[in-house]
Design a protein around this motif. Sequence first.
Motif, PDB file in Angstrom:
ATOM      1  N   LEU A 124      -1.126   7.975   0.615  1.00 16.26           N
ATOM      2  CA  LEU A 124      -1.122   7.586   2.025  1.00 16.26           C
ATOM      3  C   LEU A 124      -2.201   8.351   2.787  1.00 16.26           C
ATOM      4  N   GLU A 125      -2.350   9.641   2.503  1.00 16.38           N
ATOM      5  CA  GLU A 125      -3.406  10.434   3.156  1.00 16.38           C
ATOM      6  C   GLU A 125      -4.786   9.878   2.829  1.00 16.38           C
ATOM      7  N   LEU A 126      -4.988   9.407   1.606  1.00 17.86           N
ATOM      8  CA  LEU A 126      -6.257   8.782   1.222  1.00 17.86           C
ATOM      9  C   LEU A 126      -6.495   7.521   2.052  1.00 17.86           C
ATOM     10  N   LEU A 127      -5.483   6.682   2.195  1.00 15.92           N
ATOM     11  CA  LEU A 127      -5.617   5.468   3.000  1.00 15.92           C
ATOM     12  C   LEU A 127      -5.949   5.805   4.459  1.00 15.92           C
ATOM     13  N   LEU A 128      -5.304   6.816   4.987  1.00 18.24           N
ATOM     14  CA  LEU A 128      -5.581   7.224   6.368  1.00 18.24           C
ATOM     15  C   LEU A 128      -7.002   7.766   6.501  1.00 18.24           C
ATOM     16  N   ALA A 129      -7.473   8.497   5.490  1.00 18.58           N
ATOM     17  CA  ALA A 129      -8.848   9.009   5.505  1.00 18.58           C
ATOM     18  C   ALA A 129      -9.846   7.855   5.464  1.00 18.58           C
ATOM     19  N   LEU A 130      -9.541   6.828   4.671  1.00 18.66           N
ATOM     20  CA  LEU A 130     -10.400   5.639   4.641  1.00 18.66           C
ATOM     21  C   LEU A 130     -10.449   4.981   6.012  1.00 18.66           C
ATOM     22  N   ARG A 131      -9.282   4.807   6.607  1.00 17.59           N
ATOM     23  CA  ARG A 131      -9.203   4.175   7.923  1.00 17.59           C
ATOM     24  C   ARG A 131      -9.998   4.965   8.956  1.00 17.59           C
ATOM     25  N   ASP A 132      -9.895   6.294   8.892  1.00 12.84           N
ATOM     26  CA  ASP A 132     -10.530   7.158   9.878  1.00 12.84           C
ATOM     27  C   ASP A 132     -11.996   7.459   9.563  1.00 12.84           C
ATOM     28  N   GLY A 133     -12.465   7.015   8.388  1.00 20.74           N
ATOM     29  CA  GLY A 133     -13.852   7.261   8.006  1.00 20.74           C
ATOM     30  C   GLY A 133     -14.143   8.711   7.705  1.00 20.74           C
ATOM     31  N   SER A 134     -13.156   9.444   7.205  1.00 16.67           N
ATOM     32  CA  SER A 134     -13.350  10.876   6.999  1.00 16.67           C
ATOM     33  C   SER A 134     -13.679  11.263   5.552  1.00 16.67           C
ATOM     34  N   TRP A 154     -15.171   1.944  -0.452  1.00 15.98           N
ATOM     35  CA  TRP A 154     -14.028   1.081  -0.188  1.00 15.98           C
ATOM     36  C   TRP A 154     -13.676   1.115   1.286  1.00 15.98           C
ATOM     37  N   CYS A 155     -13.025   0.045   1.734  1.00 15.58           N
ATOM     38  CA  CYS A 155     -12.553  -0.078   3.120  1.00 15.58           C
ATOM     39  C   CYS A 155     -11.116  -0.581   3.111  1.00 15.58           C
ATOM     40  N   ILE A 156     -10.414  -0.287   4.179  1.00 18.09           N
ATOM     41  CA  ILE A 156      -9.081  -0.844   4.370  1.00 18.09           C
ATOM     42  C   ILE A 156      -9.228  -2.344   4.599  1.00 18.09           C
ATOM     43  N   VAL A 157      -8.340  -3.147   4.004  1.00 22.26           N
ATOM     44  CA  VAL A 157      -8.358  -4.592   4.219  1.00 22.26           C
ATOM     45  C   VAL A 157      -8.094  -4.856   5.706  1.00 22.26           C
ATOM     46  N   PRO A 158      -8.903  -5.701   6.347  1.00 26.32           N
ATOM     47  CA  PRO A 158      -8.674  -6.014   7.763  1.00 26.32           C
ATOM     48  C   PRO A 158      -7.247  -6.539   7.977  1.00 26.32           C
ATOM     49  N   GLY A 159      -6.652  -6.106   9.067  1.00 24.43           N
ATOM     50  CA  GLY A 159      -5.283  -6.510   9.388  1.00 24.43           C
ATOM     51  C   GLY A 159      -4.237  -5.478   9.017  1.00 24.43           C
ATOM     52  N   GLN A 160      -4.655  -4.409   8.325  1.00 23.64           N
ATOM     53  CA  GLN A 160      -3.719  -3.348   7.940  1.00 23.64           C
ATOM     54  C   GLN A 160      -3.633  -2.319   9.058  1.00 23.64           C
ATOM     55  N   SER A 161      -2.423  -2.028   9.494  1.00 23.95           N
ATOM     56  CA  SER A 161      -2.257  -0.938  10.457  1.00 23.95           C
ATOM     57  C   SER A 161      -1.716   0.319   9.785  1.00 23.95           C
ATOM     58  N   LEU A 162      -1.407   0.201   8.495  1.00 27.79           N
ATOM     59  CA  LEU A 162      -0.884   1.324   7.699  1.00 27.79           C
ATOM     60  C   LEU A 162       0.408   1.882   8.296  1.00 27.79           C
ATOM     61  N   ARG A 163       1.307   0.989   8.678  1.00 30.28           N
ATOM     62  CA  ARG A 163       2.620   1.426   9.169  1.00 30.28           C
ATOM     63  C   ARG A 163       3.408   1.994   8.002  1.00 30.28           C
ATOM     64  N   SER A 164       3.879   3.222   8.184  1.00 32.18           N
ATOM     65  CA  SER A 164       4.554   3.898   7.077  1.00 32.18           C
ATOM     66  C   SER A 164       5.590   4.886   7.599  1.00 32.18           C
ATOM     67  N   ARG A 165       6.430   5.300   6.688  1.00 29.87           N
ATOM     68  CA  ARG A 165       7.385   6.380   6.909  1.00 29.87           C
ATOM     69  C   ARG A 165       7.333   7.265   5.673  1.00 29.87           C
ATOM     70  N   SER A 166       7.408   8.584   5.876  1.00 31.75           N
ATOM     71  CA  SER A 166       7.307   9.525   4.762  1.00 31.75           C
ATOM     72  C   SER A 166       8.455  10.519   4.788  1.00 31.75           C
ATOM     73  N   TRP A 167       8.863  10.936   3.592  1.00 28.03           N
ATOM     74  CA  TRP A 167       9.847  11.995   3.438  1.00 28.03           C
ATOM     75  C   TRP A 167       9.812  12.478   1.994  1.00 28.03           C
ATOM     76  N   ASN A 168      10.040  13.764   1.812  1.00 29.50           N
ATOM     77  CA  ASN A 168      10.111  14.390   0.481  1.00 29.50           C
ATOM     78  C   ASN A 168       8.951  14.016  -0.425  1.00 29.50           C
ATOM     79  N   GLY A 169       7.741  13.979   0.109  1.00 31.85           N
ATOM     80  CA  GLY A 169       6.574  13.712  -0.712  1.00 31.85           C
ATOM     81  C   GLY A 169       6.331  12.249  -1.041  1.00 31.85           C
ATOM     82  N   GLN A 170       7.164  11.355  -0.524  1.00 33.46           N
ATOM     83  CA  GLN A 170       7.018   9.925  -0.772  1.00 33.46           C
ATOM     84  C   GLN A 170       6.799   9.194   0.545  1.00 33.46           C
ATOM     85  N   SER A 171       6.117   8.058   0.479  1.00 31.70           N
ATOM     86  CA  SER A 171       5.867   7.246   1.668  1.00 31.70           C
ATOM     87  C   SER A 171       6.169   5.789   1.360  1.00 31.70           C
ATOM     88  N   VAL A 172       6.729   5.110   2.333  1.00 30.99           N
ATOM     89  CA  VAL A 172       6.921   3.670   2.260  1.00 30.99           C
ATOM     90  C   VAL A 172       5.913   3.068   3.217  1.00 30.99           C
TER      91      VAL A 172
END
Length: 77
Positions: free
Chosen positions: A40-50, A5-23
């Motif tokens: 959210l960590e999974l999405l960031l790993a996809l973006r970073d290719g890790s 899987w890949c991140i959909v082009p155009g996504q910058s994954l702008r988010s805010r997190s607190w208490n185990g939740q992310s918007v």
Amino acid sequence: MAQQWCIVPGQSLRSRSWNGQSVLYNEVSGATHLLDEQVLELLLALRDGSLEAEDWADPALQQTLAELAKLYLVHPC
């Protein structure tokens, strides 16, 4: 071979997190999503290719990514 899987082009994954939740703001759809921090960590790993080759074989990972595809955050690549 498991689906990759890949991140959909155009996504910058702008988010805010607190208490185990992310918007997360979806630039493609204009929607805002409430996710747990692990997703959210999974999405960031996809973006970073890790993600490693053996990670793709995990059925739980594949299910999570299929759910994220319904939100237009990822797509098969």
